[in-house]
Write a protein that holds these residues in place. Structure first.
Motif, short mmCIF file in Angstrom:
data_model
loop_
_atom_site.label_atom_id
_atom_site.label_comp_id
_atom_site.label_asym_id
_atom_site.label_seq_id
_atom_site.Cartn_x
_atom_site.Cartn_y
_atom_site.Cartn_z
N GLU A 142 1.31 -1.75 -0.05
CA GLU A 142 -0.12 -0.28 0.13
C GLU A 142 0.46 0.68 0.17
OE1 GLU A 142 -3.41 2.28 2.24
OE2 GLU A 142 -2.36 0.41 3.11
N LEU A 143 1.83 1.34 0.52
CA LEU A 143 2.43 2.47 0.90
C LEU A 143 3.27 2.76 -0.72
CD1 LEU A 143 4.45 3.98 2.56
CD2 LEU A 143 6.62 2.73 2.58
N VAL A 144 3.90 1.61 -1.47
CA VAL A 144 3.95 1.62 -2.63
C VAL A 144 3.66 1.26 -3.52
CG1 VAL A 144 6.63 1.12 -1.82
CG2 VAL A 144 4.79 -0.39 -2.98
N ALA A 145 2.11 1.68 -3.09
CA ALA A 145 0.70 2.34 -4.14
C ALA A 145 0.75 0.31 -5.19
CB ALA A 145 0.42 3.49 -5.22
N ARG B 298 9.51 11.04 -2.50
CA ARG B 298 8.36 11.24 -2.13
C ARG B 298 8.93 10.27 -0.99
NH1 ARG B 298 4.00 8.95 -1.31
NH2 ARG B 298 4.77 7.03 -2.71
N LEU B 299 9.13 9.37 -1.44
CA LEU B 299 8.87 7.96 -0.71
C LEU B 299 9.82 8.39 0.65
CD1 LEU B 299 7.68 5.61 0.43
CD2 LEU B 299 9.42 4.26 -0.83
N LEU C 107 9.50 9.08 5.01
CA LEU C 107 9.65 7.62 5.64
C LEU C 107 10.96 8.77 6.98
CD1 LEU C 107 10.18 4.72 3.04
CD2 LEU C 107 8.89 5.14 5.34
N GLY C 108 11.52 8.95 5.53
CA GLY C 108 12.13 10.59 6.75
C GLY C 108 13.88 9.20 7.34
N ILE C 109 13.70 8.51 5.64
CA ILE C 109 15.61 7.62 6.34
C ILE C 109 15.81 8.18 5.80
CG2 ILE C 109 14.09 6.10 8.14
CD1 ILE C 109 14.62 3.85 4.76
#
Length: 331
Positions: free
Chosen positions: A122-125, A181-182, A186-188
């Motif tokens: 779901e995170l990567v559509a 965007r990802l 995620l902030g990593i």
């Protein structure tokens, strides 16, 4: 998702027999940065990425993640995840089972690992394609599945080895926006190897230009493009004219070069038009002259329409003093 961590390479070298592939590099990647290792084939960027991942041993130096020295740790103990150029999906498994595979190897119960896999799809559509096998997916869809499979391990750092190289140009542009965007979501830190200048400039907070196993320059995309540290960086990034003057080597951006009559007082030197390429909103004019090679000027369509040029025409090159950037010699 695991807490992000900063990455530090301290005087890291890599030898393959008598060949020195990476030579004593120092690099700090902040915990929330998108970093691109950029350079030509054989410059050491992939060896550097593989040392960070633990897939290659370090000949000298140390690798620190979140302040902890991981130089001698195996890949599974480093808090990193690697996304390979080929994506390396299992052809006989559907998307859910591909993403869940690492959790299966860790002994996570089937229903739980499949539920986790669906969260990352779901995170990567990719939820609508969960039951498809890789052969039923486009290149971009396969890339998304590979990303989900890397992220399900909750890495502190994601490592990407030329992840866009197998995609067509249109999809490459789309997917680099998805990667950015990802990463922000995620902030990593993402550490992304590429030989594509446009890719690095579009994606990176930190661009690291490598050449012959060394770091030529590291900085923001704007800094590296606006103020290349060396002749190599200016030539490799493109968009610059590198010119030898009595005072030394200089760079002048191609879009800052003005074409004037050859005998004009504004002309720095004369040149012949070697090529004219229409690129939509602009024209790329290749030039020969002044003792310099690979000269060019970028004119917008209105400028070119006002003074059309053809191969063989003589023209003068002009630029403002403030558009001159001094360079160190090529290494």
């Amino acid at each position: 998702m695991a807490q992000s961590a900063n990455l530090e390479l301290v005087h890291v070298s890599k030898r393959y027999g008598a060949t020195l592939a990476v030579e004593a590099i120092d690099l700090k990647v902040p915990a929330d940065a998108y970093c691109c290792l950029l350079g030509p084939s054989g410059c050491g960027k992939t060896s550097t990425l593989r040392m960070i991942a633990g897939h290659e041993g370090v000949s000298e130096g140390d690798i620190l993640i979140g302040g902890a020295n991981v130089t001698d740790l195996p890949p599974a103990k480093r808090g990193t995840a690697m996304m390979f150029q080929s994506y390396a999906l299992f052809p006989h498994l559907n998307c859910v089972d591909n993403v869940a595979f690492s959790q299966k190897m860790r002994g996570v119960e089937k229903a739980k690992r499949r539920a986790q896999a669906m969260e990352f799809l779901e995170l990567v559509a990719m939820t609508p394609f969960a039951q498809r096998v890789p052969a039923q997916l486009s290149g971009g869809q396969q890339q998304r599945v590979a990303l989900a499979r890397a992220l399900i391990t909750h890495p502190q750092i994601l490592l990407l080895d030329e992840p866009l190289s197998a995609l067509d140009p249109f999809l490459r542009v789309r997917m680099r926006a998805e990667l950015r965007r990802l990463q922000r979501r995620l902030g990593i830190p993402f550490v992304h190897v590429t030989h594509g200048q446009d890719e690095a400039l579009a994606l990176a907070d930190l661009v690291v230009v490598m050449n012959k196993g060394k770091i030529e320059q590291a900085g923001s995309a704007l800094e590296v493009f606006e103020k290349p540290a060396s002749e190599f960086v200016a030539r490799f990034l493109g968009g610059h004219n590198v010119i030898e003057t009595p005072a030394g080597m200089i760079a002048v951006r191609a879009d800052r070069v003005k074409l004037v009559p050859e005998l004009s007082n504004l002309s720095r030197f004369g040149a012949a038009v070697a090529s004219v390429e229409y690129q939509g909103a602009s024209y790329h004019v290749g030039l020969e002259g002044g003792g310099a090679r690979d000269l060019s000027a970028i004119l917008n369509d209105a400028e070119f329409a006002a003074t059309p040029l053809a191969v063989g025409d003589r023209i003068g090159l002009a630029w403002r003093d403030e558009d001159i950037h001094p360079l160190s010699p090529a290494s």
